[in-house]
Design a protein around this motif. Structure first.
Motif, PDB file in Angstrom:
ATOM      1  N   ASP A   1     110.187  14.629 -77.403  1.00  0.00           N
ATOM      2  CA  ASP A   1     111.011  13.421 -77.451  1.00  0.00           C
ATOM      3  C   ASP A   1     112.417  13.717 -77.964  1.00  0.00           C
ATOM      4  N   VAL A   2     112.522  14.678 -78.874  1.00  0.00           N
ATOM      5  CA  VAL A   2     113.837  14.883 -79.484  1.00  0.00           C
ATOM      6  C   VAL A   2     114.728  15.782 -78.636  1.00  0.00           C
ATOM      7  N   THR A   3     114.175  16.454 -77.648  1.00  0.00           N
ATOM      8  CA  THR A   3     115.059  17.268 -76.817  1.00  0.00           C
ATOM      9  C   THR A   3     115.383  16.580 -75.496  1.00  0.00           C
ATOM     10  N   THR A   4     115.105  15.311 -75.405  1.00  0.00           N
ATOM     11  CA  THR A   4     115.586  14.580 -74.251  1.00  0.00           C
ATOM     12  C   THR A   4     116.106  13.231 -74.721  1.00  0.00           C
TER      13      THR A   4
ATOM     14  N   VAL B   1     117.507  25.554 -79.210  1.00  0.00           N
ATOM     15  CA  VAL B   1     118.654  25.188 -80.040  1.00  0.00           C
ATOM     16  C   VAL B   1     118.683  23.677 -80.244  1.00  0.00           C
ATOM     17  N   GLU B   2     118.364  22.949 -79.164  1.00  0.00           N
ATOM     18  CA  GLU B   2     118.328  21.495 -79.289  1.00  0.00           C
ATOM     19  C   GLU B   2     117.204  21.070 -80.235  1.00  0.00           C
ATOM     20  N   GLU B   3     116.060  21.758 -80.134  1.00  0.00           N
ATOM     21  CA  GLU B   3     114.955  21.458 -81.036  1.00  0.00           C
ATOM     22  C   GLU B   3     115.373  21.707 -82.481  1.00  0.00           C
TER      23      GLU B   3
ATOM     24  N   ILE C   1     115.397  19.097 -85.516  1.00  0.00           N
ATOM     25  CA  ILE C   1     114.612  19.312 -86.736  1.00  0.00           C
ATOM     26  C   ILE C   1     115.510  19.235 -87.959  1.00  0.00           C
ATOM     27  N   LEU C   2     116.745  19.696 -87.801  1.00  0.00           N
ATOM     28  CA  LEU C   2     117.689  19.641 -88.925  1.00  0.00           C
ATOM     29  C   LEU C   2     118.259  18.238 -89.106  1.00  0.00           C
ATOM     30  N   GLY C   3     117.773  17.264 -88.327  1.00  0.00           N
ATOM     31  CA  GLY C   3     118.127  15.878 -88.584  1.00  0.00           C
ATOM     32  C   GLY C   3     119.240  15.329 -87.706  1.00  0.00           C
ATOM     33  N   ALA C   4     119.688  16.082 -86.701  1.00  0.00           N
ATOM     34  CA  ALA C   4     120.751  15.566 -85.846  1.00  0.00           C
ATOM     35  C   ALA C   4     120.192  14.497 -84.909  1.00  0.00           C
ATOM     36  N   THR C   5     120.988  13.484 -84.655  1.00  0.00           N
ATOM     37  CA  THR C   5     120.587  12.525 -83.617  1.00  0.00           C
ATOM     38  C   THR C   5     120.843  13.176 -82.268  1.00  0.00           C
ATOM     39  N   ARG C   6     120.287  12.574 -81.218  1.00  0.00           N
ATOM     40  CA  ARG C   6     120.455  13.144 -79.890  1.00  0.00           C
ATOM     41  C   ARG C   6     121.935  13.218 -79.518  1.00  0.00           C
ATOM     42  N   TRP C   7     122.694  12.185 -79.903  1.00  0.00           N
ATOM     43  CA  TRP C   7     124.126  12.156 -79.591  1.00  0.00           C
ATOM     44  C   TRP C   7     124.862  13.271 -80.318  1.00  0.00           C
TER      45      TRP C   7
END
Lengths: 290, 277
Positions: free
Chosen positions: A12-15, B171-173, B177-183
């Motif tokens: 969910d967090v990578t999309t 890297v996105e994961e 995990i480090l708390g960044a929002t998707r934006w």
């Protein structure tokens, strides 16, 4: 969707959230529909607007047939020449290390950055009546501008990079080990190319030829400058379309245009098919090295 | 023999270097280099004041403004929507995705004259799209922009696509995990990787638009000072047998094209460096 507070899954967090995904897909499709799909459909609809009879009449009309013949002829001359050039350029650039290679690569790309109109102008400056060779050509009764040779040369210039650009990166990635092995085993130059290199690059080669041909048949600006628009003689299909359109024969213009649009669709279909083959053979090449 | 002795950096057992490079250089010289230098030499026969007056005449200046302005606007729109289209094609799955992906290349395959009359039919006052718009598109600078957007569309998508495909999702994961929002992940992690390719695509679309002729002339209406692009002005001058005038303007555009070509080469090197290749 996960409830508030519950741990979110990694997927969910990578999309993006579902609503945003749908919105982005909608935006992309709306943009493509407006700028790509509708114009494509419009060509065929406008072509058939006045019925199949008008459509067929526009295509079998003598001037249209002459334009089709000329377009096919110009492509039949320029595409094989650029194929030979592409293979020679790719062989020297991909298989050897030599000084000035980057300059050569830039020069091969040059025709893509020159406006087609300027390409046409350049050949008028060389072969036209006031050009470098103008007087000599006139004295020897040779016609290049406003005749087939001019159309062919302009087409060659415009489509020169296509085959080379497809071959060079692939052949560079493939390296020279296989060719060297063949050489050590006693194969001659032609044998190496035909039995080792060609099978490795055949799909990229075909792909380059397809793109080259599509552009050769559709070129407008450069050919427009050098052809002189002589009906039934130096009119290619794109130029014939322009003349019909400017004479307000819209249905006829779109009928001839629909043939070229059909060619474009066939090109895209072949490209799609060949691209998958290229990807497969690139994987096959990369495989053992990993 | 000569070529290999002069240029080869190290000996190779493979045959055919002289023949292949010799043919390449000869062909390139005859088709591209000699004719192009003809254009430059032709302008040198003009005096400098005559050249300057030709390339800065008000009608010519107006056509530069239109060509560069509309090309820039078209490339900008293509950069924005191209990013969305590319992202959607690589990351999401939806019915018809493969067909859409294949059709993105349509502007490369469709002859420009065909695109030109199709767009004109759509955007004219009684066309499918034109009739719903409260403002005029065909025969205005807006029409030029529409045509240039069409022909530049694949550049950004196709330049970005391999880079987006190569993005490491780990890297996105990690960012998530480090708390960044998707934006935040997009702005701070993804976009910096895409920037060189995005700029390259923009520059390619811009360069292509500068020289475009066939798709524009039908929809532009070609009114001097209003909707006349530079390539058309060159043709107009040629038809009036003003060969030196046409050549002078062509040289200005050639110089612009070469500067862009160098910029694009630099951007592509940057893209490769970013990807660590």
């Amino acid at each position: 969707m996960s409830a508030p507070g519950a741990p979110r899954r990694l997927a969910d967090v990578t999309t993006e959230p579902a609503w945003l995904r749908r919105l982005l897909i909608a935006v992309a499709l709306a943009f493509l529909t407006l700028f790509l799909f509708v114009p494509l459909v419009a060509v065929f609809v406008e072509a058939l607007k006045k019925g199949v009879d008008v459509y067929l009449a526009a295509i079998v009309e003598p001037d249209a047939l002459a334009a089709i013949r000329l377009t096919l002829l110009a492509a039949a001359i320029s595409v094989p020449l650029n194929l030979a050039f592409g293979v020679a350029a790719a062989w020297s650039i991909a298989k050897f290390e030599f000084r000035g290679k980057n300059v050569l690569l830039t020069l091969i790309d040059l025709p893509f950055s020159v406006s087609p109109v300027i390409t046409g102008l350049v050949f008028v400056l060389v072969f036209g009546l006031q050009g470098w060779l103008g007087e000599w050509l006139r004295d020897h009764d040779l016609k290049i501008i406003f005749a087939l040779p001019g159309i062919v040369i302009a087409t060659i210039f415009i489509t020169l990079p296509f085959v080379a650009r497809e071959l060079i990166p692939l052949m560079q990635a493939q390296g020279i080990e296989q060719e060297e092995a063949a050489r050590v085993l006693g194969a001659g130059g032609w044998q190496i190319f035909r039995r080792v290199t060609l099978p490795n690059v055949q799909w990229a080669l075909l792909y380059g030829v397809i793109l080259c041909n599509a552009r050769a048949m559709g070129e407008f600006g450069a050919v427009s400058v050098v052809s002189g628009h002589i009906r039934g003689q130096t009119n290619t299909m794109p130029l014939h379309i322009e003349i019909l359109y400017n004479e307000y024969q819209f249905a006829a213009a779109f009928a001839v245009a629909s043939l070229l649009a059909g060619l474009a669709l066939v090109t895209l279909a072949l490209k799609y098919f060949v691209e998958r083959r290229v990807a497969a053979s690139a994987r096959a090449v990369a495989g053992p090295r990993l | 023999m000569l070529l290999s002795r002069a240029l080869l950096k190290r000996h190779s057992v493979l045959p055919g270097f002289d023949l292949a490079l010799g043919f390449t250089l000869l062909y390139l010289s005859f088709i591209v280099l000699v004719p192009l230098s003809a254009a430059f030499l032709k302008t040198f026969t003009m005096t400098w004041p005559a050249f300057w007056d030709t390339v800065t005449a008000p009608r010519v200046l107006a056509s530069y403004r239109l060509t560069f302005g509309a090309s820039f606007a078209a490339a900008l729109v293509n950069a924005a929507f191209g990013l969305v289209v590319c992202w959607v094609l690589v990351r999401y799955d939806f019915p018809g995705r493969r067909v859409v992906d294949a059709l993105v290349d349509l502007p490369f395959a469709l002859p420009t004259a065909v695109a030109g009359i199709a767009l004109t039919a759509l955007y004219s006052g009684n066309g499918w799209i034109g009739r719903w718009l409260p403002f005029k598109v065909s025969f205005t600078p807006l029409g030029v922009w529409v045509a240039l957007t069409f022909i530049g569309l694949p550049f950004v998508v196709r330049t970005l696509q391999p880079v987006v495909e190569d993005l490491h999702q780990e890297v996105e994961e990690a960012a998530a995990i480090l708390g960044a929002t998707r934006w935040q992940t997009f702005r701070r992690v993804i976009l910096p990787v895409l920037t060189p390719a995005l700029l390259t695509g923009f520059a390619l679309a811009f360069a292509r638009a500068l020289g475009e002729y066939g798709s524009v002339i039908f929809i532009a209406g070609n009114l001097p000072m209003v909707s006349e692009i530079v390539p058309l002005l060159i043709i107009t001058k040629l038809e009036q047998f003003d060969v030196p005038g046409a050549t002078a303007i062509a040289v200005v555009m050639l110089v612009a094209a070469f500067v862009l070509l160098l910029a694009i080469n630099g951007l592509q090197a940057w893209t490769r460096a970013r990807q660590g290749r």
